[in-house]
Write a protein that holds these residues in place. Structure first.
Motif, PDB file in Angstrom:
ATOM      1  N   LEU A   1       0.851  -1.185   0.000  1.00  0.00           N
ATOM      2  CA  LEU A   1       0.000   0.000   0.000  1.00  0.00           C
ATOM      3  C   LEU A   1       0.886   1.233   0.000  1.00  0.00           C
ATOM      4  CD1 LEU A   1      -2.966   1.047   0.240  1.00  0.00           C
ATOM      5  CD2 LEU A   1      -2.557   1.198   2.709  1.00  0.00           C
ATOM      6  N   PHE A   2       0.733   2.088  -0.995  1.00  0.00           N
ATOM      7  CA  PHE A   2       1.457   3.354  -1.058  1.00  0.00           C
ATOM      8  C   PHE A   2       0.767   4.300  -0.094  1.00  0.00           C
ATOM      9  CE2 PHE A   2       2.951   6.876  -4.226  1.00  0.00           C
ATOM     10  CZ  PHE A   2       3.893   7.289  -3.303  1.00  0.00           C
ATOM     11  N   THR A   3       1.471   4.701   0.957  1.00  0.00           N
ATOM     12  CA  THR A   3       0.822   5.410   2.063  1.00  0.00           C
ATOM     13  C   THR A   3       0.646   6.904   1.845  1.00  0.00           C
ATOM     14  OG1 THR A   3       2.856   5.925   3.316  1.00  0.00           O
ATOM     15  CG2 THR A   3       1.872   3.721   3.628  1.00  0.00           C
ATOM     16  N   ALA A   4       1.173   7.445   0.733  1.00  0.00           N
ATOM     17  CA  ALA A   4       1.104   8.900   0.513  1.00  0.00           C
ATOM     18  C   ALA A   4      -0.323   9.419   0.476  1.00  0.00           C
ATOM     19  CB  ALA A   4       1.818   9.270  -0.782  1.00  0.00           C
ATOM     20  N   TYR A   5      -1.273   8.581   0.115  1.00  0.00           N
ATOM     21  CA  TYR A   5      -2.666   9.017   0.009  1.00  0.00           C
ATOM     22  C   TYR A   5      -3.445   8.749   1.298  1.00  0.00           C
ATOM     23  CZ  TYR A   5      -1.409   9.530  -4.830  1.00  0.00           C
ATOM     24  OH  TYR A   5      -0.769   9.922  -5.977  1.00  0.00           O
ATOM     25  N   TYR A   6      -2.711   8.377   2.346  1.00  0.00           N
ATOM     26  CA  TYR A   6      -3.350   8.079   3.627  1.00  0.00           C
ATOM     27  C   TYR A   6      -2.656   8.861   4.736  1.00  0.00           C
ATOM     28  CZ  TYR A   6      -5.319   4.353   0.815  1.00  0.00           C
ATOM     29  OH  TYR A   6      -5.960   3.656  -0.185  1.00  0.00           O
ATOM     30  N   GLU A   7      -2.248  10.092   4.435  1.00  0.00           N
ATOM     31  CA  GLU A   7      -1.528  10.886   5.415  1.00  0.00           C
ATOM     32  C   GLU A   7      -2.459  11.615   6.379  1.00  0.00           C
ATOM     33  OE1 GLU A   7       1.407  13.277   3.395  1.00  0.00           O
ATOM     34  OE2 GLU A   7       2.846  11.608   3.506  1.00  0.00           O
ATOM     35  N   ASP A   8      -3.728  11.238   6.358  1.00  0.00           N
ATOM     36  CA  ASP A   8      -4.649  11.760   7.366  1.00  0.00           C
ATOM     37  C   ASP A   8      -4.506  10.983   8.670  1.00  0.00           C
ATOM     38  OD1 ASP A   8      -5.618   9.425   6.148  1.00  0.00           O
ATOM     39  OD2 ASP A   8      -7.705   9.938   6.586  1.00  0.00           O
ATOM     40  N   ARG A   9      -3.615   9.986   8.670  1.00  0.00           N
ATOM     41  CA  ARG A   9      -3.366   9.194   9.873  1.00  0.00           C
ATOM     42  C   ARG A   9      -1.858   8.977  10.025  1.00  0.00           C
ATOM     43  NH1 ARG A   9      -7.058   4.805   7.025  1.00  0.00           N
ATOM     44  NH2 ARG A   9      -7.688   6.771   6.084  1.00  0.00           N
ATOM     45  N   THR A  10      -1.443   8.560  11.209  1.00  0.00           N
ATOM     46  CA  THR A  10      -0.023   8.354  11.467  1.00  0.00           C
ATOM     47  C   THR A  10       0.481   7.118  10.739  1.00  0.00           C
ATOM     48  OG1 THR A  10      -0.392   6.958  13.404  1.00  0.00           O
ATOM     49  CG2 THR A  10      -0.337   9.349  13.769  1.00  0.00           C
ATOM     50  N   LEU A  11       1.804   6.973  10.684  1.00  0.00           N
ATOM     51  CA  LEU A  11       2.388   5.786  10.056  1.00  0.00           C
ATOM     52  C   LEU A  11       1.940   4.526  10.779  1.00  0.00           C
ATOM     53  CD1 LEU A  11       4.267   4.438   8.018  1.00  0.00           C
ATOM     54  CD2 LEU A  11       6.167   4.849   9.615  1.00  0.00           C
ATOM     55  N   ASP A  12       1.901   4.571  12.106  1.00  0.00           N
ATOM     56  CA  ASP A  12       1.457   3.404  12.860  1.00  0.00           C
ATOM     57  C   ASP A  12       0.016   3.049  12.509  1.00  0.00           C
ATOM     58  OD1 ASP A  12       1.912   1.482  15.176  1.00  0.00           O
ATOM     59  OD2 ASP A  12       0.143   2.567  15.898  1.00  0.00           O
ATOM     60  N   GLU A  13      -0.834   4.057  12.383  1.00  0.00           N
ATOM     61  CA  GLU A  13      -2.246   3.814  12.060  1.00  0.00           C
ATOM     62  C   GLU A  13      -2.418   3.262  10.647  1.00  0.00           C
ATOM     63  OE1 GLU A  13      -4.297   7.294  14.856  1.00  0.00           O
ATOM     64  OE2 GLU A  13      -3.649   7.743  12.811  1.00  0.00           O
ATOM     65  N   VAL A  14      -1.673   3.810   9.690  1.00  0.00           N
ATOM     66  CA  VAL A  14      -1.833   3.332   8.317  1.00  0.00           C
ATOM     67  C   VAL A  14      -1.233   1.937   8.160  1.00  0.00           C
ATOM     68  CG1 VAL A  14       0.283   4.236   7.248  1.00  0.00           C
ATOM     69  CG2 VAL A  14      -1.796   4.092   5.916  1.00  0.00           C
ATOM     70  N   CYS A  15      -0.181   1.618   8.913  1.00  0.00           N
ATOM     71  CA  CYS A  15       0.369   0.265   8.878  1.00  0.00           C
ATOM     72  C   CYS A  15      -0.614  -0.744   9.465  1.00  0.00           C
ATOM     73  CB  CYS A  15       1.698   0.205   9.637  1.00  0.00           C
ATOM     74  SG  CYS A  15       3.094   0.912   8.735  1.00  0.00           S
ATOM     75  N   ALA A  16      -1.303  -0.356  10.532  1.00  0.00           N
ATOM     76  CA  ALA A  16      -2.325  -1.230  11.109  1.00  0.00           C
ATOM     77  C   ALA A  16      -3.457  -1.443  10.115  1.00  0.00           C
ATOM     78  CB  ALA A  16      -2.851  -0.622  12.412  1.00  0.00           C
ATOM     79  N   PHE A  17      -3.827  -0.379   9.419  1.00  0.00           N
ATOM     80  CA  PHE A  17      -4.862  -0.454   8.391  1.00  0.00           C
ATOM     81  C   PHE A  17      -4.450  -1.413   7.277  1.00  0.00           C
ATOM     82  CE2 PHE A  17      -6.280   1.529   4.289  1.00  0.00           C
ATOM     83  CZ  PHE A  17      -7.635   1.237   4.385  1.00  0.00           C
ATOM     84  N   ALA A  18      -3.208  -1.281   6.790  1.00  0.00           N
ATOM     85  CA  ALA A  18      -2.715  -2.151   5.719  1.00  0.00           C
ATOM     86  C   ALA A  18      -2.641  -3.599   6.172  1.00  0.00           C
ATOM     87  CB  ALA A  18      -1.345  -1.666   5.255  1.00  0.00           C
ATOM     88  N   ARG A  19      -2.175  -3.803   7.385  1.00  0.00           N
ATOM     89  CA  ARG A  19      -2.074  -5.162   7.927  1.00  0.00           C
ATOM     90  C   ARG A  19      -3.442  -5.819   8.022  1.00  0.00           C
ATOM     91  NH1 ARG A  19      -1.458  -4.557  13.855  1.00  0.00           N
ATOM     92  NH2 ARG A  19      -3.703  -4.205  13.530  1.00  0.00           N
ATOM     93  N   ASP A  20      -4.402  -5.097   8.551  1.00  0.00           N
ATOM     94  CA  ASP A  20      -5.731  -5.667   8.741  1.00  0.00           C
ATOM     95  C   ASP A  20      -6.398  -6.025   7.415  1.00  0.00           C
ATOM     96  OD1 ASP A  20      -5.385  -5.372  11.449  1.00  0.00           O
ATOM     97  OD2 ASP A  20      -6.609  -3.551  11.618  1.00  0.00           O
ATOM     98  N   LEU A  21      -6.034  -5.309   6.344  1.00  0.00           N
ATOM     99  CA  LEU A  21      -6.600  -5.613   5.036  1.00  0.00           C
ATOM    100  C   LEU A  21      -5.906  -6.795   4.363  1.00  0.00           C
ATOM    101  CD1 LEU A  21      -7.184  -2.070   3.472  1.00  0.00           C
ATOM    102  CD2 LEU A  21      -8.870  -3.597   4.514  1.00  0.00           C
ATOM    103  N   GLY A  22      -4.710  -7.127   4.846  1.00  0.00           N
ATOM    104  CA  GLY A  22      -4.000  -8.260   4.268  1.00  0.00           C
ATOM    105  C   GLY A  22      -2.840  -7.910   3.362  1.00  0.00           C
ATOM    106  N   TYR A  23      -2.366  -6.658   3.416  1.00  0.00           N
ATOM    107  CA  TYR A  23      -1.200  -6.269   2.624  1.00  0.00           C
ATOM    108  C   TYR A  23       0.072  -6.828   3.255  1.00  0.00           C
ATOM    109  CZ  TYR A  23      -3.880  -3.044  -0.293  1.00  0.00           C
ATOM    110  OH  TYR A  23      -4.772  -2.510  -1.192  1.00  0.00           O
ATOM    111  N   ASP A  24       1.103  -6.964   2.417  1.00  0.00           N
ATOM    112  CA  ASP A  24       2.386  -7.483   2.873  1.00  0.00           C
ATOM    113  C   ASP A  24       3.361  -6.377   3.259  1.00  0.00           C
ATOM    114  OD1 ASP A  24       1.690 -10.248   2.134  1.00  0.00           O
ATOM    115  OD2 ASP A  24       1.884  -9.524   0.063  1.00  0.00           O
ATOM    116  N   GLY A  25       3.131  -5.171   2.754  1.00  0.00           N
ATOM    117  CA  GLY A  25       4.078  -4.105   3.031  1.00  0.00           C
ATOM    118  C   GLY A  25       3.553  -2.755   2.618  1.00  0.00           C
ATOM    119  N   VAL A  26       4.448  -1.770   2.670  1.00  0.00           N
ATOM    120  CA  VAL A  26       4.081  -0.398   2.343  1.00  0.00           C
ATOM    121  C   VAL A  26       5.151   0.236   1.457  1.00  0.00           C
ATOM    122  CG1 VAL A  26       2.679   0.037   4.392  1.00  0.00           C
ATOM    123  CG2 VAL A  26       5.167   0.413   4.487  1.00  0.00           C
ATOM    124  N   GLU A  27       4.741   1.256   0.744  1.00  0.00           N
ATOM    125  CA  GLU A  27       5.644   2.137   0.017  1.00  0.00           C
ATOM    126  C   GLU A  27       5.538   3.490   0.691  1.00  0.00           C
ATOM    127  OE1 GLU A  27       5.873   4.339  -4.367  1.00  0.00           O
ATOM    128  OE2 GLU A  27       4.845   2.404  -4.179  1.00  0.00           O
TER     129      GLU A  27
END
Length: 322
Positions: free
Chosen positions: A5-31
């Protein structure tokens, strides 16, 4: 192949929050974006403060994710321009000379950021001295465009020397606002740089399809130069094309454009064929979702993307007949 998940479009939340979001959806990593003003990754701190770089790594790994790529699109764009007010929001500097100086400094910083985070690839733009003029109408414009290759090599070779020093690769996202925007000009970019190994491509099929370019052909043409990949679809909307064509103006968020970017599975790309093509050339990096869908919300699209692509990720056979 891993889904990110490229996190640039999810900067309305912290890195920890967006990583939790990506994890819960089933992503393997982030950009992660490291360009000026990025919320999730401060480039200067990542290089100057080992503890800060470690905190980024710890935050990502705490959610069972990895960093597949660092992105430096906006800073890189300014290496070749443009330098008018269209890029004022991308730089604290003003004026062509100041913006160029800033861009070169930041572009040389990016591989150091990647090295500090133990990431092997930086994706980004290189800019274009003929921003918006890839439709070459007359001989003078063709000549001006051609002259740009020398300028491209002159400015980017010293930057790529820093990549070589750090053991990091740069992946250009071939795009209509870059000097390289299709297969032919991507090949010219490689030639201009004498095919140096530090330079390759961030494969984004969405920027090819609306130009009527087969993205699978791009994959086979540059099999050993695809260093990163974006998961983004393109929809050619017949009812809108009939009126506005593929060059319809206005912001990309316009729903009534003739061409609009979509979440994978909602556009015209044959993802079964495309994932197979990537597998065939041995690409085993990250396929990162970049949100630019004007119809589906960012959160909903991120979920739809991973649910659509996960079944397409290929588990290769343990042995293959010759």
């Amino acid at each position: 192949m891993k889904l990110g998940l490229f996190t640039a479009y999810y900067e309305d939340r912290t890195l920890d929050e967006v990583c939790a979001f990506a994890r819960d959806l089933g992503y393997d990593g982030v950009e992660l974006a490291c360009w000026h003003g990025s919320r999730h990754l401060d480039a200067e701190r990542a290089v100057a403060e080992p503890a800060y770089a470690k905190s980024i790594l710890d935050t990502v790994s705490a959610h069972g994710l990895e960093i597949g790529c660092v992105s430096n699109h906006l800073d890189g764009q300014l290496v070749l321009g443009p330098y008018d007010r269209s890029t004022d929001d991308w730089s604290p500097a003003s004026g062509a000379e100041e913006k160029l100086r800033f861009a070169i400094e930041r572009s040389k910083l990016a591989p150091k950021v990647a090295a500090a985070l133990e990431v092997e690839t930086v994706a980004g733009f290189v800019g274009s001295h003929v921003w918006g003029h890839w439709y070459n109408h007359d001989p003078q414009m063709v000549e001006i465009y051609e002259e740009g290759w020398d300028l491209f090599a002159e400015r980017w070779n010293p930057i790529l020397d820093e990549y070589r020093t750090e053991g990091v690769r740069f992946a250009l996202e071939v795009h209509p606002v870059q000097i390289a925007y299709n297969i032919e000009t991507a090949a010219r970019a490689l030639e201009a740089l004498d095919h140096r190994p530090e330079f390759g491509f961030n494969f984004d099929p969405s920027h090819l399809v609306w130009q009527l370019i087969d993205p699978c052909l791009f994959v086979t043409e540059f099999a050993d130069r695809i260093y990163h990949a974006h998961a983004k679809d393109t929809e050619l909307v017949a009812r809108n094309l009939a009126r506005s064509g593929i060059l319809s103006g206005g912001p990309w968020e316009r729903i009534d454009r003739g061409v609009r970017f979509r979440c994978p599975g909602w556009g015209d790309i044959d993802w079964h064929r495309l994932v197979s093509a990537l597998f065939e050339v041995g690409y085993d990096g990250m396929l990162a979702y970049e949100h630019e869908d004007p119809i589906i919300s960012a959160d909903d699209a991120a979920e739809k993307c991973v649910n659509f692509l996960r079944p397409l990720v290929i588990d290769p056979p343990t042995d293959q007949a010759g």
